[in-house]
Design an enzyme around this catalytic site. Sequence first.
Site, mmCIF file in Angstrom:
data_model
loop_
_atom_site.group_PDB
_atom_site.id
_atom_site.type_symbol
_atom_site.label_atom_id
_atom_site.label_comp_id
_atom_site.label_asym_id
_atom_site.label_seq_id
_atom_site.Cartn_x
_atom_site.Cartn_y
_atom_site.Cartn_z
ATOM 1 N N GLU A 38 3.904 43.233 67.804
ATOM 2 C CA GLU A 38 3.312 44.541 67.567
ATOM 3 C C GLU A 38 3.952 45.096 66.298
ATOM 4 O O GLU A 38 5.183 45.150 66.208
ATOM 5 C CB GLU A 38 3.599 45.470 68.750
ATOM 6 C CG GLU A 38 2.989 46.834 68.518
ATOM 7 C CD GLU A 38 3.174 47.803 69.682
ATOM 8 O OE1 GLU A 38 3.763 47.415 70.702
ATOM 9 O OE2 GLU A 38 2.728 48.944 69.528
ATOM 10 N N ARG A 264 13.959 36.335 77.837
ATOM 11 C CA ARG A 264 14.190 36.868 76.511
ATOM 12 C C ARG A 264 15.647 36.619 76.114
ATOM 13 O O ARG A 264 16.504 36.380 76.959
ATOM 14 C CB ARG A 264 13.841 38.342 76.445
ATOM 15 C CG ARG A 264 14.729 39.239 77.272
ATOM 16 C CD ARG A 264 14.143 40.648 77.429
ATOM 17 N NE ARG A 264 14.004 41.350 76.177
ATOM 18 C CZ ARG A 264 12.825 41.706 75.629
ATOM 19 N NH1 ARG A 264 11.698 41.404 76.226
ATOM 20 N NH2 ARG A 264 12.782 42.372 74.501
ATOM 21 N N LYS A 274 13.584 47.522 69.936
ATOM 22 C CA LYS A 274 13.038 48.089 68.696
ATOM 23 C C LYS A 274 13.210 49.602 68.656
ATOM 24 O O LYS A 274 13.412 50.177 67.596
ATOM 25 C CB LYS A 274 11.542 47.749 68.580
ATOM 26 C CG LYS A 274 11.292 46.365 68.013
ATOM 27 C CD LYS A 274 9.866 46.237 67.517
ATOM 28 C CE LYS A 274 9.060 45.417 68.485
ATOM 29 N NZ LYS A 274 7.679 45.174 68.047
HETATM 30 P P1 ATP Z 1 7.927 46.407 72.181
HETATM 31 O O1 ATP Z 1 6.818 45.715 72.916
HETATM 32 O O2 ATP Z 1 8.795 47.263 73.013
HETATM 33 O O3 ATP Z 1 7.524 47.049 70.920
HETATM 34 P P2 ATP Z 1 8.923 43.751 71.764
HETATM 35 O O4 ATP Z 1 10.294 43.372 71.344
HETATM 36 O O5 ATP Z 1 8.359 43.199 73.017
HETATM 37 O O6 ATP Z 1 8.936 45.301 71.737
HETATM 38 P P3 ATP Z 1 6.686 42.613 70.374
HETATM 39 O O7 ATP Z 1 6.303 42.833 68.967
HETATM 40 O O8 ATP Z 1 5.708 42.950 71.422
HETATM 41 O O9 ATP Z 1 7.993 43.432 70.564
HETATM 42 O O10 ATP Z 1 7.199 41.132 70.559
HETATM 43 C C1 ATP Z 1 6.505 40.006 70.061
HETATM 44 C C2 ATP Z 1 6.871 38.791 70.856
HETATM 45 O O11 ATP Z 1 8.266 38.553 70.788
HETATM 46 C C3 ATP Z 1 6.519 38.960 72.307
HETATM 47 O O12 ATP Z 1 5.854 37.789 72.746
HETATM 48 C C4 ATP Z 1 7.820 39.123 72.991
HETATM 49 O O13 ATP Z 1 7.780 38.605 74.285
HETATM 50 C C5 ATP Z 1 8.783 38.365 72.080
HETATM 51 N N1 ATP Z 1 10.128 38.918 72.176
HETATM 52 C C6 ATP Z 1 10.496 40.196 71.980
HETATM 53 N N2 ATP Z 1 11.817 40.366 72.200
HETATM 54 C C7 ATP Z 1 12.315 39.146 72.524
HETATM 55 C C8 ATP Z 1 13.619 38.651 72.878
HETATM 56 N N3 ATP Z 1 14.686 39.453 72.934
HETATM 57 N N4 ATP Z 1 13.751 37.340 73.144
HETATM 58 C C9 ATP Z 1 12.675 36.526 73.083
HETATM 59 N N5 ATP Z 1 11.429 36.922 72.773
HETATM 60 C C10 ATP Z 1 11.238 38.218 72.501
#
Ligand code: ATP
Length: 564
Positions: A38, A264, A274
């Site tokens: 995102e 994660r 984030k």
């Molecule tokens: P948010 O959804 O709160 O904005 P997010 O960290 O989930 O934050 P995304 O941009 O949705 O951000 O994440 C993109 C991809 O990265 C998703 O598939 C998510 O599952 C993966 N991802 C995010 N944080 C981690 C992490 N700490 N370890 C592994 N994969 C992650």
Amino acid sequence: MNVRSPASPERGDFIREIVAADLREGRHRTVVTRFPPEPNGYLHIGHAKSICLNFGLAQEFGGRCHLRFDDTNPAKEEQEYIDAIQADVRWLGFDWGEHLHHASDYFEQLYEWALHLVRTGKAYVDDLSADEIREYRGTLTEPGRNSPWRERPVEENLDLFERMRRGEFPNGARVLRAKIDMTSPNINLRDPVLYRIVHASHPRTGDAWCIYPTYDFAHGQSDAIEGITHSICTLEFEIHRPLYDWLIDNLPVPSRPHQYEFARLNLTYTVLSKRVLLRLVTEGHVRGWDDPRMPTISGLRRRGFPAEGIRDFATMIGVARSDSVVEVEMLEHAVRDVLNRTAQRRFAVLDPLKVVIENYPEGRVEEMEVVNNPEDPSAGTRRVPFSRELWIERDDFMEDPPPKFFRLAPGREVRLRSAYFVTCREAVKDASGRVVELRCTYDPATRGGDAPDGRRPKATLHWLSADHAVPAEVRLYEHLFTRPDPGADGDLFADLNPESERVLQGCLLEPGLADVPVGETVQFERLGYFAPDTDSTAEHPVFNRTLTLKDTWAKVQAQGRQGA
Ligand code: ATP
Ligand code: MG
């Protein structure tokens, strides 16, 4: 530890096993994955794990991986983030080819499918407010209640949904919900919201839309449109999977993707939210999203971490189905491993102390030949000027050394790396008693750093010629937080490390170091790995300490082996 080869498809984590079996048993002919950020912030090391997994699977199994922006919430998304995310994925070494996609590319199709759900009686427009919806939803222990609008006739739903799209209602006035089961034990199935009204301009679609699909409605359908075979996400989405499958089952989508969840990445001394990273930036705790202390990919890059080290780290930690916390020393170990092989060695003095070689001719300059990287003979040698006045590191001298201090002291001889042996004759002090200069002599027979009589000083120091050294700013970095579990006591910001950045002025560099391009990391001999900062100019070079030379993770491992 079980370190697997990055090139082999037989690495054996559960996702690779699933993919291998699907291909072997003919459920799929090829593997298609996606990385779906995102664009509401910069990517961090946790995202790197997901990127390495998704793009890595595609590489290893000869498939493809899409980069898809999950751009469904224009209130929080910005072009700056879209650009940075692409730059970061590329820098990590991955390529999506023609497959740069956006959930917003599918807004029209998603809207059509929403109409399909309405027509088939599987979605309805709800007039409850967000608070009321929450209240009606129930809890983990209590079932939810049906909305009074749940049994609206199809025609009325169609009319209202179309008017939502036309912009007739303000934000929050109505939503479109799936009609599933308000008593489901899975809260995600209690008539989840599919569309909300958001009057906001979108970075890509501008003002074309004022209703936007939720993550749940956009994600699986985008996967289906793109022919994603394995939709891999983190464990918090496990409870969304029944909804993912329900939507795929109830829509005329062109393919049937499956969602798989993995743990994660969590890292000690590090926050990977984030929301928190954004606060660190907006509240000025750091220099920006790419501050060298940030766990963002752009921060790690600015710090001097090579992409290869980050990829190796992803391989080392593997992919599992249960959450754990990885020690940040493991990331540092992976990075040191790469830098030890690849970084050119250079001389720099962070805290300079003047040395005058009394028996060395005034005005004479010799070019000493110095090895660039003892780990890599192909890196060759360079010439470093040597003269009568030198700089050494202040803590390489002690006037009254304790027994295990072998460096310079009055009357003692040391080797200057690739130059000569020198002996300290006298320490000159200022009025306050501080040592300001060492008077030394050198042995001309030791040119290049070896004595014909075979004597071997116990210490070898790095040095710079005073006339040739280039002044620089050096920024020393430590962990951004003081404890391995920041915020465990409640206030995350109270755990910020006030000494996470120390800025040194008046450091000195070997000539030529000022020309090292941003993006290259070198080793300052005996001090650590350093990389030019993006603030660096020819007039005012700035270097960031990437890492010290000490590898605490290797030590932990060695102790583990001894104990075993
Ligand atoms: P948010 O959804 O709160 O904005 P997010 O960290 O989930 O934050 P995304 O941009 O949705 O951000 O994440 C993109 C991809 O990265 C998703 O598939 C998510 O599952 C993966 N991802 C995010 N944080 C981690 C992490 N700490 N370890 C592994 N994969 C992650
Ligand atoms: Mg997310």
